[in-house]
Write a protein that holds these residues in place. Structure first.
Motif, PDB file in Angstrom:
ATOM      1  N   PRO A   1     -10.676  43.137   8.813  1.00  0.00           N
ATOM      2  CA  PRO A   1     -11.739  43.132   9.820  1.00  0.00           C
ATOM      3  C   PRO A   1     -11.712  41.929  10.765  1.00  0.00           C
ATOM      4  O   PRO A   1     -12.120  42.047  11.923  1.00  0.00           O
ATOM      5  CB  PRO A   1     -13.023  43.132   8.978  1.00  0.00           C
ATOM      6  N   ARG A   2     -11.232  40.765  10.284  1.00  0.00           N
ATOM      7  CA  ARG A   2     -11.252  39.577  11.123  1.00  0.00           C
ATOM      8  C   ARG A   2     -10.165  39.585  12.191  1.00  0.00           C
ATOM      9  O   ARG A   2     -10.074  38.662  13.011  1.00  0.00           O
ATOM     10  CB  ARG A   2     -11.127  38.317  10.254  1.00  0.00           C
TER      11      ARG A   2
ATOM     12  N   GLY B   1     -16.675  40.057  12.449  1.00  0.00           N
ATOM     13  CA  GLY B   1     -16.574  41.382  11.858  1.00  0.00           C
ATOM     14  C   GLY B   1     -17.573  42.306  12.506  1.00  0.00           C
ATOM     15  O   GLY B   1     -18.732  41.910  12.738  1.00  0.00           O
TER      16      GLY B   1
ATOM     17  N   TRP C   1     -17.607  43.434   3.119  1.00  0.00           N
ATOM     18  CA  TRP C   1     -16.437  43.369   3.986  1.00  0.00           C
ATOM     19  C   TRP C   1     -15.147  43.620   3.219  1.00  0.00           C
ATOM     20  O   TRP C   1     -14.171  44.108   3.789  1.00  0.00           O
ATOM     21  CB  TRP C   1     -16.406  42.053   4.745  1.00  0.00           C
TER      22      TRP C   1
ATOM     23  N   ARG D   1     -12.557  46.313   4.385  1.00  0.00           N
ATOM     24  CA  ARG D   1     -11.170  45.865   4.523  1.00  0.00           C
ATOM     25  C   ARG D   1     -10.195  46.759   3.764  1.00  0.00           C
ATOM     26  O   ARG D   1      -9.128  47.116   4.265  1.00  0.00           O
ATOM     27  CB  ARG D   1     -11.083  44.435   3.983  1.00  0.00           C
TER      28      ARG D   1
ATOM     29  N   ASP E   1     -14.192  50.324  12.145  1.00  0.00           N
ATOM     30  CA  ASP E   1     -14.074  48.875  12.079  1.00  0.00           C
ATOM     31  C   ASP E   1     -13.608  48.383  13.450  1.00  0.00           C
ATOM     32  O   ASP E   1     -13.426  49.168  14.383  1.00  0.00           O
ATOM     33  CB  ASP E   1     -13.094  48.489  10.964  1.00  0.00           C
TER      34      ASP E   1
END
Length: 401
Positions: free
Chosen positions: A120-121, A217, A279, A283, A323
């Motif tokens: 996500p990052r 995120g 998360w 992920r 996402d």
């Protein structure tokens, strides 16, 4: 025929295995620890080179933000090491081993880089290849070579590390990697916006990402997906949940959250522990992993995410979430024979990757999005340059490649 699996402990031993393959005209399946063997097309090779014995830290300078490690080192070991030094791989690598029936954390750093995966990052800190600084590898001529460097700023020459990231073991056998590491955030918080439809939720995520508050995120879970979360505030929301994450120093997170809360119409907030848990679910695609459904990963322009999701669900029975602010759709479909419907939903402005399906399906359909003819020709030339005899992972990415 005798099946041979090589388990080298050094780059020179890996080169010896490649020489054997060349002299016997036998292709090799290239494995890190085998945790993502189900990703990509089935490899057309009877023999294998298994890098699981090539483990350990070569050099780690936390103050220099660089980690050099042997390619077979388990990701679980690296996460522990980095956590002890309050550092992280900022691109938030997913742990997909459970998606293929394995144990969490059993994948290797070499397999991660070869797959080019990011979590996500990625929307804030970039992809796996952006954090791959240097490597040691063996090419298809059985030559051990090094590329890149062990410093964060190194732009001299052709950037082979970035080329090999995401090549799925079809160009070289990775034996050692240098990756950039960054300080882990002191804390994190995730704001919840509840009950929106997909289009309205993506508008919220877009507003958050366009703000000056350094969002790390931005995801949307439809009601049926949110209900499966292990985080009570998410599963008990009673409807859809949009997630917006902030990370950093405690006072900074508090101030940014306060400034953003009213702009988003925030309905709640997760603390650091629950934020990390939800998360990880986003992920690793664990929210849609149950059963044996085919799982697709669709990359599209974020503004197109809601329309693509609607088109997909109009044509197939799909369980999905978004996402990357709407730019990434994870979808589980009830039948694996809907490849054309999935690609039609994506259209010409994105691409679709079949992340999980039975071997028979993966062997019969394009797992990776078909390349335009000029790109396919370039890929063939790159393959011929690194692996002229075609011994590495034949068929893994495309038929014959």
């Amino acid at each position: 025929m005798t099946i041979t699996t090589f388990r080298p402990e050094t780059a020179e031993q890996a080169a010896d295995a490649v020489r054997w393959a060349l002299s016997n005209a036998e292709p090799l399946e290239v494995l890190g620890r085998g945790s993502k063997r189900g990703l990509g097309r089935p490899v057309q090779a009877a023999h294998a080179i298994d890098l699981s014995a090539m483990t350990g830290i070569v050099a780690y300078a936390p103050e220099e933000l660089v980690l050099t490690v042997r390619a077979g080192t388990p990701m679980a070991d690296l996460r522990t090491l980095l956590a002890e030094n309050r550092q992280q791989l900022a691109f938030e690598p997913p742990d997909l081993a459970p998606l293929y029936g394995g144990a969490a954390g059993e994948g290797s750093i070499g397999g991660l880089v070869a797959s080019g995966l990011a979590g996500p990052r990625r929307i804030k800190d970039g992809s796996c290849r952006d954090h791959t600084l240097g490597l040691e590898a063996v090419n298809g001529r059985a030559e051990v070579y090094r590329a890149g460097g062990k410093v964060v700023k190194n732009v001299t020459g052709y950037d082979v590390p970035k080329l090999l990231a995401g090549s799925f073991g079809t160009l070289s056998v990775l034996t050692e990697l240098s990756v950039k590491v960054l300080p882990a955030p002191e804390t994190s918080a995730t704001m919840l916006v509840l009950g929106r439809d997909t289009a309205a939720a993506v508008r919220v995520l877009t507003l958050a990402l366009q703000s000056p508050y350094e969002v790390s995120g931005a995801a949307f879970l439809p009601a049926e997906v949110a209900a499966r979360s292990g985080v009570a505030a998410v599963s008990g929301a009673g409807g859809s949940v949009a997630l917006v994450r902030l990370e950093g120093f405690g006072p900074s997170v508090t101030a940014r959250a306060a400034a953003l809360r009213d702009e988003l119409g925030c309905d709640g907030m997760l603390d650091a522990a629950d934020s990390a848990a939800v998360w990880a679910e986003v992920r690793d695609a664990s929210l849609i992993a149950a059963g044996d459904r085919a799982i697709w990963k669709l990359s599209v322009p974020p503004a197109s995410g809601p329309a693509v999701a609607a088109a997909l669900q109009a044509s197939v029975a799909a369980d999905l979430y978004l996402d990357w602010g709407g730019g990434l759709i994870w979808a589980a479909v009830d039948a694996a024979g809907h490849t054309e419907a999935v690609r039609a939903a994506v259209g010409a402005n994105g691409h679709a990757t079949l992340m999980r399906a039975p071997d028979s399906v993966r062997a019969s359909v394009p797992v990776f999005h078909p390349q335009p003819a000029p790109v396919a020709a370039l890929s063939q030339r790159v393959k011929a340059s690194f692996d002229p005899a075609g011994i590495f992972n034949p068929g893994r990415m495309h038929a014959g490649v």
